[in-house]
Design a protein around this motif. Structure first.
Motif, mmCIF file in Angstrom:
data_model
loop_
_atom_site.group_PDB
_atom_site.id
_atom_site.type_symbol
_atom_site.label_atom_id
_atom_site.label_comp_id
_atom_site.label_asym_id
_atom_site.label_seq_id
_atom_site.Cartn_x
_atom_site.Cartn_y
_atom_site.Cartn_z
ATOM 1 N N PHE A 180 5.472 -4.198 -7.377
ATOM 2 C CA PHE A 180 5.001 -4.480 -6.021
ATOM 3 C C PHE A 180 5.650 -5.728 -5.425
ATOM 4 O O PHE A 180 5.472 -6.015 -4.243
ATOM 5 C CB PHE A 180 3.476 -4.641 -6.020
ATOM 6 C CG PHE A 180 2.747 -3.375 -6.343
ATOM 7 C CD1 PHE A 180 2.582 -2.392 -5.376
ATOM 8 C CD2 PHE A 180 2.241 -3.147 -7.615
ATOM 9 C CE1 PHE A 180 1.921 -1.215 -5.672
ATOM 10 C CE2 PHE A 180 1.577 -1.970 -7.924
ATOM 11 C CZ PHE A 180 1.417 -0.994 -6.945
ATOM 12 N N ALA B 188 2.012 2.137 -3.413
ATOM 13 C CA ALA B 188 0.913 2.720 -4.195
ATOM 14 C C ALA B 188 0.634 4.157 -3.767
ATOM 15 O O ALA B 188 0.230 4.994 -4.577
ATOM 16 C CB ALA B 188 -0.344 1.866 -4.059
ATOM 17 N N PRO C 84 1.108 6.630 -7.162
ATOM 18 C CA PRO C 84 -0.297 6.292 -7.471
ATOM 19 C C PRO C 84 -0.486 5.821 -8.914
ATOM 20 O O PRO C 84 -1.405 5.047 -9.187
ATOM 21 C CB PRO C 84 -1.048 7.612 -7.229
ATOM 22 C CG PRO C 84 -0.101 8.497 -6.488
ATOM 23 C CD PRO C 84 1.287 8.015 -6.741
ATOM 24 N N ARG D 257 -6.050 1.736 -3.134
ATOM 25 C CA ARG D 257 -5.018 1.167 -2.261
ATOM 26 C C ARG D 257 -5.573 0.836 -0.878
ATOM 27 O O ARG D 257 -4.933 0.151 -0.094
ATOM 28 C CB ARG D 257 -3.823 2.115 -2.135
ATOM 29 C CG ARG D 257 -4.012 3.303 -1.237
ATOM 30 C CD ARG D 257 -2.696 3.958 -0.830
ATOM 31 N NE ARG D 257 -2.951 4.955 0.186
ATOM 32 C CZ ARG D 257 -3.259 6.220 -0.058
ATOM 33 N NH1 ARG D 257 -3.315 6.659 -1.302
ATOM 34 N NH2 ARG D 257 -3.515 7.055 0.933
ATOM 35 N N LEU E 251 1.014 3.679 -10.499
ATOM 36 C CA LEU E 251 1.152 2.220 -10.616
ATOM 37 C C LEU E 251 -0.210 1.526 -10.638
ATOM 38 O O LEU E 251 -0.330 0.413 -11.129
ATOM 39 C CB LEU E 251 1.994 1.657 -9.460
ATOM 40 C CG LEU E 251 3.492 1.998 -9.456
ATOM 41 C CD1 LEU E 251 4.154 1.478 -8.186
ATOM 42 C CD2 LEU E 251 4.172 1.404 -10.692
ATOM 43 N N LEU E 252 -1.236 2.196 -10.096
ATOM 44 C CA LEU E 252 -2.582 1.587 -10.061
ATOM 45 C C LEU E 252 -3.429 1.999 -11.259
ATOM 46 O O LEU E 252 -4.520 1.473 -11.463
ATOM 47 C CB LEU E 252 -3.307 1.966 -8.756
ATOM 48 C CG LEU E 252 -2.603 1.565 -7.460
ATOM 49 C CD1 LEU E 252 -3.479 1.905 -6.256
ATOM 50 C CD2 LEU E 252 -2.271 0.083 -7.461
ATOM 51 N N GLN F 10 0.832 -1.216 0.000
ATOM 52 C CA GLN F 10 0.000 0.000 0.000
ATOM 53 C C GLN F 10 0.860 1.257 0.000
ATOM 54 O O GLN F 10 0.518 2.251 -0.637
ATOM 55 C CB GLN F 10 -0.910 0.019 1.240
ATOM 56 C CG GLN F 10 -2.099 -0.917 1.185
ATOM 57 C CD GLN F 10 -2.939 -0.788 2.454
ATOM 58 O OE1 GLN F 10 -2.422 -0.845 3.572
ATOM 59 N NE2 GLN F 10 -4.245 -0.626 2.292
ATOM 60 N N LEU G 112 -6.204 -3.056 -4.085
ATOM 61 C CA LEU G 112 -4.826 -3.460 -4.380
ATOM 62 C C LEU G 112 -4.474 -4.783 -3.702
ATOM 63 O O LEU G 112 -3.897 -5.678 -4.313
ATOM 64 C CB LEU G 112 -3.892 -2.342 -3.870
ATOM 65 C CG LEU G 112 -2.399 -2.566 -3.853
ATOM 66 C CD1 LEU G 112 -1.873 -2.883 -5.238
ATOM 67 C CD2 LEU G 112 -1.693 -1.331 -3.290
#
Lengths: 417, 417
Positions: free
Chosen positions: A314, A224, A228, A237, A230-231, A221, A277
């Motif tokens: 991740f 992320a 951000p 998250r 990456l999401l 988390q 996530l």
């Protein structure tokens, strides 16, 4: 891992264990055995003796011929299990390559372990007389160098897997659990959800902890939160007790952010309806809805299905290394190290495994193959018995449908050749 | 912290403890005492009773009048120590504000703790009949909500300090150690290098761990790896056993990167001569050569001297919260919680403190002020005696020159008003 590819023959099998016949640890006859429930097997295993050349301190890389002339060796013993997912290729490369990385890295630091005057002080004594305030006692020991070797070797092996898989256009990843016996100590390095325990006469010592999306929630988390993008706007998250739905909007809901071990309440917004996530509990926990582990090797190309979201950022390829010093324990004849993939631990807890180990070894005192028979016995227990279309345990719980691989390594008289 | 500003009177002093007279925990007479070696004192303390109004579930913010009408209260007891650096202002704001943040956050979640049908299930039972596969057992308990309250309260208090300090053009920060007794459990939240231990009849239970550049090296180095610009080319993120010098270039040196618990060797390059992000050992360890702690409140404006490098991105304001459940322990008459700033723990270990606690209380059975006298006694021991220009301990070790603040909180009969 469950699989595609890499079919294995029916019945019991001593799996890929190329170096096992070379092992000089006399009474050690570990076996890796697969449950053979599915047609395919993604677990891989390796064990071998690692011979380390002692390099002269101060030698440059281009003086390698001097090293080759060296006749001095230190010996390590190595066992490893790799549980593949998305195909067995990453596990196969890891089983062929990780011990080589470890050997290389050990040779790089062995001077610091064996020389009386290592390249920089391991003793903490002042090495800079003109400037004593810059010298600190860090209590660095030879053991710390071996831990560093394993951390660096996993990272290098992961890089090699990435290059190899890209070059051959293959995908997939694997967990990695490696045990190294070196200079009187046992090092157990784990990246994934396999497990190793010491079953001693009066004690059971866990040598690993599991790395899953659930156990590493805060690290994942936090990443992320920091990145951000990456999401890609597709995941939230936040962690919630359950998946939220449209009619939860405006309601109060329990949640956790990256910095929380506790829980709080928040009012549900539309963005909270995105897929979390980290989602699910126990064996159902998933990272980005995709992976059940948060550490391991490979997965360089892995994307969340139907998106451009990468999973690899991740994931961590770094193992946690735990050390057991034999000099501080009185090892008894039936004391063993049990290493196994999650297929075993999903259905048997440490205590149950310890019970099987102790009662099996007590009942089989003379069999020269008792340790490999014990490994088979453990796999049998977790594999269960077929009743109709289902595999059941003795107590009528459902058995493991995963691949199951087990090493049982005797610890007594370990230095006898 | 050592200080500028906030002079305090000579001799023993019951420090800022605005609410202590309101405490209804009958035999609880905590004292905060400062060593008074320096003219100035940066330690701050607070203790008070926290009254929590029970909100009706489903009430909106604009229905606050209903809350005000509520006559139902839950009571918590709160003690906190703040060790300031770079001035006492952050510690003063924190001592005035943190308990208010905790009270507010507790009121927000108290419905989830006390109602039979909380906003979302704490029991793990299915609350979404139409979609049972989305409901998972998370084992969330009332305790987890209080932990979340403390985590969120520290974060909010840090934000308030940042705004307040900017508005008044002040600088500085502080560590924060807070204990909350609520609903039969003791919660100890720590961000910094203060410490709390339970001294029980047959046991000493550490309730905190310290957060310093050394204990949080990997978190700090990882951030520098992810955001190299934070170091502005002035620091190296690698750790070395000592500060490197020009003539080390080309030599092999021990080092650690962010992912390593062990050590490796690297060949020294020019960039390795930069000052290390985390440097020094024990009490000398520093973050960016500047700060001795890695968690705390404030420091929003803090920059590395003569540079534009900010320290705050590497600091965390989130406490680690440990919980002690009184229902699971048989608390004896002389069992206490000892909370103290690093000034005490620098010169006395847990075992020594426990010995002082037990022998003092055994020898002072009837004194109604025995617990505050014990706190004074502990400060005396750490403060030492003046011999010439030096302060010495009984065993001729140098005494603590830091501010020393101690709470001794009796745990027996804690619910008697």
């Amino acid at each position: 891992g469950r699989g595609c590819r890499a079919p294995s023959p029916a019945g019991w099998e001593q799996a890929r264990c190329s170096a096992s016949t070379r092992l000089t640890w006399s009474i050690c006859t570990p076996r890796v055995i697969n449950a053979e429930k599915s047609e395919f097997n993604e677990d891989q295993a390796a064990c071998c003796q690692i011979s380390i050349r002692r390099r002269e301190p101060g030698l440059e890389e281009d003086e390698e011929w001097l090293i080759l002339c060296s006749t001095q060796f230190l010996t390590g013993y190595y066992w490893a299990l790799f549980d593949g997912h998305g195909g067995p290729e990453a596990a196969i490369i890891a089983s062929n390559y990780l011990h080589y990385c470890i050997k290389q890295k050990l040779e790089e630091v062995v001077g610091g372990i064996t020389e009386t005057r290592p390249p920089m002080h391991l003793s903490g004594r002042c090495v800079c007389d003109s400037d004593p305030q810059f010298v600190e006692e860090k209590h660095i020991q030879a053991e710390d160098l071996v831990v560093g070797v394993l951390e660096n070797a996993f990272q290098e092996c992961d890089e090699v897997i990435g290059q190899e898989m890209e070059a051959t256009n293959q995908t997939g990843g694997c967990t990695a659990l490696a045990a190294l016996y070196f200079q009187g100590k046992l090092y157990v390095a784990n990246a994934g959800d396999s497990r190793a325990i010491l079953v001693l006469k009066d004690d059971v010592v866990p040598m690993t902890c599991e790395f899953t999306p659930e156990t590493e929630r805060q690290r994942i988390q936090h990443l992320a939160f920091l990145f951000p993008k990456l999401l890609d706007g597709e995941f939230t998250r936040f962690e919630f007790p359950r998946r939220l739905k449209g009619d939860d909007v405006g309601q109060k809901v329990l949640y956790r952010d990256y910095f929380m071990e506790g829980w709080g309440y928040k009012t549900v917004e539309k963005a909270d309806l995105k897929y979390p996530l980290v989602h699910g509990h126990g064996k159902q926990a998933r990272l980005l809805g995709t992976l059940a582990v948060s550490r391991g090797l490979g997965d360089h190309q892995l994307k969340v299905i139907d998106t451009n979201i990468e999973v690899k950022p991740f994931l961590s390829c770094i193992p946690k290394v735990n050390v057991f010093d034999f000099a501080q324990h009185d090892i008894k004849e039936d004391d063993v190290l049990v290493m196994a993939t999650d297929g075993l631990w999903d259905v048997l807890c440490n205590k149950e495994v310890a019970h099987v180990v102790r009662s099996f070894l007590a009942e089989n005192r003379t069999d020269p193959h008792r340790f490999s028979e014990l490994a088979k016995c453990l796999v049998c227990r977790a594999r269960g018995k077929k009743r109709g279309h289902q595999w059941m345990l003795d107590d009528s719980c459902e058995a493991s449908y995963d691949d199951i691989s087990v090493f049982v390594i005797p610890l007594h008289k370990r230095d006898e050749d």
